[in-house]
Design an enzyme around this catalytic site. Structure first.
Site, mmCIF file in Angstrom:
data_model
loop_
_atom_site.group_PDB
_atom_site.id
_atom_site.type_symbol
_atom_site.label_atom_id
_atom_site.label_comp_id
_atom_site.label_asym_id
_atom_site.label_seq_id
_atom_site.Cartn_x
_atom_site.Cartn_y
_atom_site.Cartn_z
ATOM 1 N N ASP A 84 0.985 -2.046 -0.012
ATOM 2 C CA ASP A 84 0.012 -0.208 -0.194
ATOM 3 C C ASP A 84 0.804 1.062 0.134
ATOM 4 O O ASP A 84 0.476 2.492 -0.323
ATOM 5 C CB ASP A 84 -1.066 0.102 1.433
ATOM 6 C CG ASP A 84 -0.683 0.153 2.360
ATOM 7 O OD1 ASP A 84 0.952 -0.197 2.836
ATOM 8 O OD2 ASP A 84 -1.629 0.248 3.314
ATOM 9 N N SER A 85 1.837 1.190 0.354
ATOM 10 C CA SER A 85 3.438 2.509 -0.423
ATOM 11 C C SER A 85 2.801 3.165 -1.469
ATOM 12 O O SER A 85 3.405 3.705 -1.859
ATOM 13 C CB SER A 85 4.562 1.901 -0.159
ATOM 14 O OG SER A 85 4.978 0.034 -0.998
ATOM 15 N N ASP A 122 -1.381 -6.162 -0.338
ATOM 16 C CA ASP A 122 -1.294 -5.794 1.236
ATOM 17 C C ASP A 122 -2.882 -5.458 0.992
ATOM 18 O O ASP A 122 -3.313 -4.794 0.235
ATOM 19 C CB ASP A 122 -0.885 -4.060 0.610
ATOM 20 C CG ASP A 122 0.443 -4.063 2.689
ATOM 21 O OD1 ASP A 122 0.647 -4.793 2.701
ATOM 22 O OD2 ASP A 122 1.401 -2.928 2.404
ATOM 23 N N LYS A 153 -0.988 -9.180 2.574
ATOM 24 C CA LYS A 153 0.070 -8.404 4.217
ATOM 25 C C LYS A 153 -1.017 -7.978 5.164
ATOM 26 O O LYS A 153 -1.340 -6.996 4.063
ATOM 27 C CB LYS A 153 1.043 -7.566 3.747
ATOM 28 C CG LYS A 153 1.778 -7.582 4.921
ATOM 29 C CD LYS A 153 3.256 -7.010 4.218
ATOM 30 C CE LYS A 153 3.310 -5.517 4.414
ATOM 31 N NZ LYS A 153 3.062 -4.809 4.440
ATOM 32 N N GLU A 177 -0.643 -5.246 9.104
ATOM 33 C CA GLU A 177 -0.119 -4.860 9.648
ATOM 34 C C GLU A 177 -0.418 -5.208 11.236
ATOM 35 O O GLU A 177 -2.010 -4.936 11.024
ATOM 36 C CB GLU A 177 -0.625 -3.535 9.514
ATOM 37 C CG GLU A 177 0.469 -3.038 8.378
ATOM 38 C CD GLU A 177 0.818 -1.064 7.871
ATOM 39 O OE1 GLU A 177 0.137 -0.785 8.696
ATOM 40 O OE2 GLU A 177 1.041 -0.691 7.105
ATOM 41 N N GLU A 180 9.592 -3.785 9.946
ATOM 42 C CA GLU A 180 10.194 -2.152 9.707
ATOM 43 C C GLU A 180 10.556 -1.848 10.454
ATOM 44 O O GLU A 180 10.098 -1.250 12.295
ATOM 45 C CB GLU A 180 9.052 -1.321 9.325
ATOM 46 C CG GLU A 180 9.122 -0.707 8.588
ATOM 47 C CD GLU A 180 8.134 -0.216 7.228
ATOM 48 O OE1 GLU A 180 7.261 -1.080 6.672
ATOM 49 O OE2 GLU A 180 8.383 1.028 7.127
HETATM 50 O O1 KIV Z 1 3.492 -0.744 1.573
HETATM 51 C C1 KIV Z 1 4.791 -1.419 1.427
HETATM 52 O O2 KIV Z 1 5.134 -1.378 0.360
HETATM 53 C C2 KIV Z 1 5.438 -2.620 2.695
HETATM 54 C C3 KIV Z 1 6.863 -2.527 2.325
HETATM 55 C C4 KIV Z 1 7.353 -1.389 2.838
HETATM 56 C C5 KIV Z 1 7.343 -3.277 3.159
HETATM 57 O O3 KIV Z 1 4.935 -2.716 3.674
#
Ligand code: KIV
Length: 277
Positions: free
Chosen positions: A50-51, A95, A125, A127, A194
């Protein structure tokens, strides 16, 4: 008949790599072309992070840092599907964005299930530890592989008072130790660590039954991940201390675009060589 294509990476490979002490790389990818190039480079795991809120969509916090909070599940599904069309070897992780798994177990299952069903991801993924462990257990019991994410968790940017290194102080470190074990017990197959002191991440990696993947967490995690824009030198603005720029594609892009503009303005391009008879 023998098939010379490499076998696609599976989530079960990570446990083997950890047991064998084999370090591995993960990169973010958000589009078809990049996914295809990273797959050709042999990157074994691609994360549609989600970056993308910062790298692809330009969402910014008030301090100018990248913001993941506005990213929607629909944004993620669209980018994830493009990545899946480009990568045929790497393990693909999607994510779950903010507020797509916080409201209840059904919502989390639907969001995660859509990542697999509609976008072709092999795992999701999410958090956090604490209350999120129940979500992880619920998803994994339903056959949805989960990668955890602890330490600096950008979806909690406001609760953390900014994108800051976490795990400093014995209380915070002890909580992280519990959460890594909690994620493993809940069925997560790996965990991103992280923004942690290197020594703590190294200890967590030794204690963890599942593979750890570090970002800004020192050299002694089982794997390492970077945001693709950061490591290619494409990021607009400053990058965190832990980022090594393996290329300067931002500068190369500006130079190429400037040459194109000059060639068009001078009439040099397109010459006969680039024209049809
Ligand atoms: O969203 C993302 O790209 C991430 C990575 C930085 C691990 O969570």
């Amino acid at each position: 008949m023998t098939d010379s294509k490499p076998r696609p990476v599976q989530i079960t490979d990570l446990a083997r790599w950890k047991a064998d002490g084999r370090r591995f790389a993960m990169l973010t990818a958000y589009d078809y072309t990049t996914a295809s190039l990273l797959d050709q480079a042999g990157i074994p795991i691609l994360l549609v992070g989600d970056s993308l809120g910062g790298t692809m969509l330009g969402h910014r916090l008030r301090d100018g840092g990248p913001d993941t909070l506005p990213v929607t599940l629909e944004d993620m599904l669209s980018h994830a599907a493009a990545v899946a069309r480009g990568a045929h070897h790497a393990l693909l992780i999607g994510d779950l964005p903010f507020l797509s798994y916080h409201l209840g177990l059904d919502e989390a299952t639907r969001s995660a299930g859509r990542m697999l069903k509609e976008s072709g991801m092999q795992a999701v993924k999410l958090e956090g530890g604490g209350p999120m462990l129940e979500v992880v257990a619920h998803l994994t019991a339903r056959g949805i592989p989960v990668m955890g994410h602890l330490g600096l968790t950008p979806q909690r940017v406001h609760a953390m008072g900014g994108l800051r290194v976490q795990g400093r102080g014995e209380g915070a470190a002890a909580q992280l130790r519990q959460e890594v074990l909690g994620l493993a017990q809940a069925g997560a197959f790996s965990v991103v660590l992280e923004g942690l002191p290197a020594q703590l991440a190294a200890e967590l990696t030794v204690a963890s039954p599942i593979a750890t993947i570090g970002i800004g967490a020192g050299a002694n995690c089982d794997g390492q991940v970077l945001v693709i824009h950061d490591m290619l030198g494409l990021t607009v603005g400053p990058v965190p201390k832990f980022v090594r720029r393996f290329a300067e594609l931002g500068e190369a892009t500006i130079a190429a675009a400037t040459s194109f503009r000059d060639a068009v303005e001078s009439g040099e391009y397109p010459s006969a060589q680039f024209s049809y008879e």
